[in-house]
Design a protein around this motif. Structure first.
Motif, PDB file in Angstrom:
ATOM      1  N   ASP A  12       0.832  -1.209   0.000  1.00 35.65           N
ATOM      2  CA  ASP A  12       0.000   0.000   0.000  1.00 35.65           C
ATOM      3  C   ASP A  12       0.865   1.257   0.000  1.00 35.65           C
ATOM      4  N   VAL A  13       1.944   1.229   0.778  1.00 35.50           N
ATOM      5  CA  VAL A  13       2.872   2.371   0.816  1.00 35.50           C
ATOM      6  C   VAL A  13       3.504   2.559  -0.560  1.00 35.50           C
ATOM      7  N   LEU A  14       3.960   1.467  -1.173  1.00 40.45           N
ATOM      8  CA  LEU A  14       4.582   1.574  -2.498  1.00 40.45           C
ATOM      9  C   LEU A  14       3.596   2.090  -3.537  1.00 40.45           C
ATOM     10  N   ASP A  15       2.352   1.643  -3.470  1.00 38.45           N
ATOM     11  CA  ASP A  15       1.326   2.132  -4.396  1.00 38.45           C
ATOM     12  C   ASP A  15       1.069   3.622  -4.195  1.00 38.45           C
ATOM     13  N   ALA A  16       1.031   4.052  -2.947  1.00 37.58           N
ATOM     14  CA  ALA A  16       0.830   5.469  -2.649  1.00 37.58           C
ATOM     15  C   ALA A  16       2.012   6.293  -3.144  1.00 37.58           C
ATOM     16  N   LEU A  17       3.211   5.745  -3.022  1.00 39.18           N
ATOM     17  CA  LEU A  17       4.400   6.445  -3.526  1.00 39.18           C
ATOM     18  C   LEU A  17       4.347   6.585  -5.041  1.00 39.18           C
ATOM     19  N   ALA A  18       3.861   5.573  -5.728  1.00 34.87           N
ATOM     20  CA  ALA A  18       3.708   5.644  -7.179  1.00 34.87           C
ATOM     21  C   ALA A  18       2.736   6.766  -7.552  1.00 34.87           C
ATOM     22  N   ARG A  19       1.673   6.900  -6.787  1.00 33.71           N
ATOM     23  CA  ARG A  19       0.698   7.987  -7.005  1.00 33.71           C
ATOM     24  C   ARG A  19       1.381   9.344  -6.831  1.00 33.71           C
ATOM     25  N   LEU A  20       2.210   9.471  -5.810  1.00 35.39           N
ATOM     26  CA  LEU A  20       2.929  10.718  -5.558  1.00 35.39           C
ATOM     27  C   LEU A  20       3.890  11.014  -6.707  1.00 35.39           C
ATOM     28  N   GLN A  36       3.506  10.047  -9.817  1.00 33.01           N
ATOM     29  CA  GLN A  36       2.688  10.432 -10.966  1.00 33.01           C
ATOM     30  C   GLN A  36       2.267  11.892 -10.885  1.00 33.01           C
ATOM     31  N   LEU A  37       2.180  12.400  -9.669  1.00 25.66           N
ATOM     32  CA  LEU A  37       1.822  13.804  -9.473  1.00 25.66           C
ATOM     33  C   LEU A  37       3.035  14.724  -9.610  1.00 25.66           C
ATOM     34  N   GLY A  38       4.201  14.128  -9.858  1.00 23.87           N
ATOM     35  CA  GLY A  38       5.403  14.909 -10.107  1.00 23.87           C
ATOM     36  C   GLY A  38       6.281  15.180  -8.898  1.00 23.87           C
ATOM     37  N   ALA A  39       5.949  14.608  -7.775  1.00 26.90           N
ATOM     38  CA  ALA A  39       6.716  14.859  -6.545  1.00 26.90           C
ATOM     39  C   ALA A  39       7.805  13.793  -6.391  1.00 26.90           C
ATOM     40  N   MET A  40       8.710  13.751  -7.347  1.00 30.55           N
ATOM     41  CA  MET A  40       9.737  12.718  -7.382  1.00 30.55           C
ATOM     42  C   MET A  40      10.682  12.780  -6.187  1.00 30.55           C
ATOM     43  N   ASP A  41      11.128  13.969  -5.828  1.00 27.63           N
ATOM     44  CA  ASP A  41      12.071  14.097  -4.706  1.00 27.63           C
ATOM     45  C   ASP A  41      11.425  13.665  -3.396  1.00 27.63           C
ATOM     46  N   ASP A  42      10.201  14.114  -3.175  1.00 27.67           N
ATOM     47  CA  ASP A  42       9.487  13.719  -1.960  1.00 27.67           C
ATOM     48  C   ASP A  42       9.254  12.209  -1.942  1.00 27.67           C
ATOM     49  N   ALA A  43       8.868  11.663  -3.080  1.00 29.36           N
ATOM     50  CA  ALA A  43       8.613  10.227  -3.162  1.00 29.36           C
ATOM     51  C   ALA A  43       9.891   9.435  -2.878  1.00 29.36           C
ATOM     52  N   ALA A  44      11.014   9.889  -3.392  1.00 22.23           N
ATOM     53  CA  ALA A  44      12.279   9.194  -3.155  1.00 22.23           C
ATOM     54  C   ALA A  44      12.650   9.213  -1.671  1.00 22.23           C
ATOM     55  N   ARG A  69      -2.940  14.228  -1.728  1.00 20.57           N
ATOM     56  CA  ARG A  69      -4.196  14.994  -1.772  1.00 20.57           C
ATOM     57  C   ARG A  69      -3.923  16.491  -1.869  1.00 20.57           C
ATOM     58  N   THR A  70      -2.901  16.963  -1.190  1.00 21.66           N
ATOM     59  CA  THR A  70      -2.539  18.379  -1.254  1.00 21.66           C
ATOM     60  C   THR A  70      -2.123  18.760  -2.670  1.00 21.66           C
ATOM     61  N   LEU A  71      -1.312  17.920  -3.309  1.00 17.06           N
ATOM     62  CA  LEU A  71      -0.905  18.181  -4.691  1.00 17.06           C
ATOM     63  C   LEU A  71      -2.094  18.151  -5.633  1.00 17.06           C
ATOM     64  N   GLU A  72      -2.969  17.178  -5.462  1.00 18.73           N
ATOM     65  CA  GLU A  72      -4.148  17.086  -6.322  1.00 18.73           C
ATOM     66  C   GLU A  72      -5.035  18.316  -6.169  1.00 18.73           C
ATOM     67  N   ARG A  73      -5.216  18.760  -4.937  1.00 20.44           N
ATOM     68  CA  ARG A  73      -6.049  19.933  -4.675  1.00 20.44           C
ATOM     69  C   ARG A  73      -5.447  21.193  -5.292  1.00 20.44           C
ATOM     70  N   SER A  74      -4.134  21.310  -5.226  1.00 20.70           N
ATOM     71  CA  SER A  74      -3.478  22.509  -5.750  1.00 20.70           C
ATOM     72  C   SER A  74      -3.523  22.568  -7.270  1.00 20.70           C
ATOM     73  N   ARG A  75      -3.795  21.456  -7.916  1.00 19.23           N
ATOM     74  CA  ARG A  75      -3.821  21.410  -9.384  1.00 19.23           C
ATOM     75  C   ARG A  75      -5.214  21.520  -9.962  1.00 19.23           C
ATOM     76  N   ARG A  76      -6.215  21.528  -9.111  1.00 19.98           N
ATOM     77  CA  ARG A  76      -7.591  21.672  -9.602  1.00 19.98           C
ATOM     78  C   ARG A  76      -7.810  23.092 -10.089  1.00 19.98           C
ATOM     79  N   PRO A  77      -8.552  23.217 -11.188  1.00 22.15           N
ATOM     80  CA  PRO A  77      -8.887  24.572 -11.632  1.00 22.15           C
ATOM     81  C   PRO A  77      -9.776  25.269 -10.605  1.00 22.15           C
ATOM     82  N   ARG A  78      -9.513  26.513 -10.399  1.00 29.06           N
ATOM     83  CA  ARG A  78     -10.297  27.284  -9.424  1.00 29.06           C
ATOM     84  C   ARG A  78     -11.423  28.025 -10.153  1.00 29.06           C
ATOM     85  N   LEU A  79     -12.568  28.066  -9.505  1.00 27.65           N
ATOM     86  CA  LEU A  79     -13.693  28.802 -10.060  1.00 27.65           C
ATOM     87  C   LEU A  79     -13.529  30.279  -9.715  1.00 27.65           C
ATOM     88  N   ALA A  80     -13.907  31.114 -10.627  1.00 25.86           N
ATOM     89  CA  ALA A  80     -13.783  32.560 -10.404  1.00 25.86           C
ATOM     90  C   ALA A  80     -14.798  33.073  -9.432  1.00 25.86           C
TER      91      ALA A  80
END
Length: 80
Positions: free
Chosen positions: A17-25, A27-35, A69-80
């Protein structure tokens, strides 16, 4: 953890489960954090398979989930 299961039975699934979560991270581009977090997971899993190891992996899984989740939230388009 199911009370009928031993730590030796549950840790491999938790580690997966940890490894799967790291893969998700990753995919979101957080390579340094994931490493960095992967190194923590390997260190925990490489030691004694006991309640302390399980707690470390559970905590790590929570940290990874919050980061993703923080990365995903920060990438969502914001409504005006």
């Amino acid at each position: 953890m199911n009370s009928d299961q031993t730590i030796a039975e549950t840790l491999p699934r938790l580690y997966r489960d940890v490894l799967d979560a790291l893969a998700r991270l990753e995919q979101l581009g957080a390579m340094d954090d994931a490493a960095r977090l992967r190194s923590e997971a390997i260190a925990a899993y490489s030691r004694a398979w006991d309640a302390k190891c399980s707690a470390r992996l559970e905590a790590l899984l929570g940290r990874i989930d919050v980061a993703a989740r923080t990365l995903e939230r920060s990438r969502r388009p914001r409504l005006a």
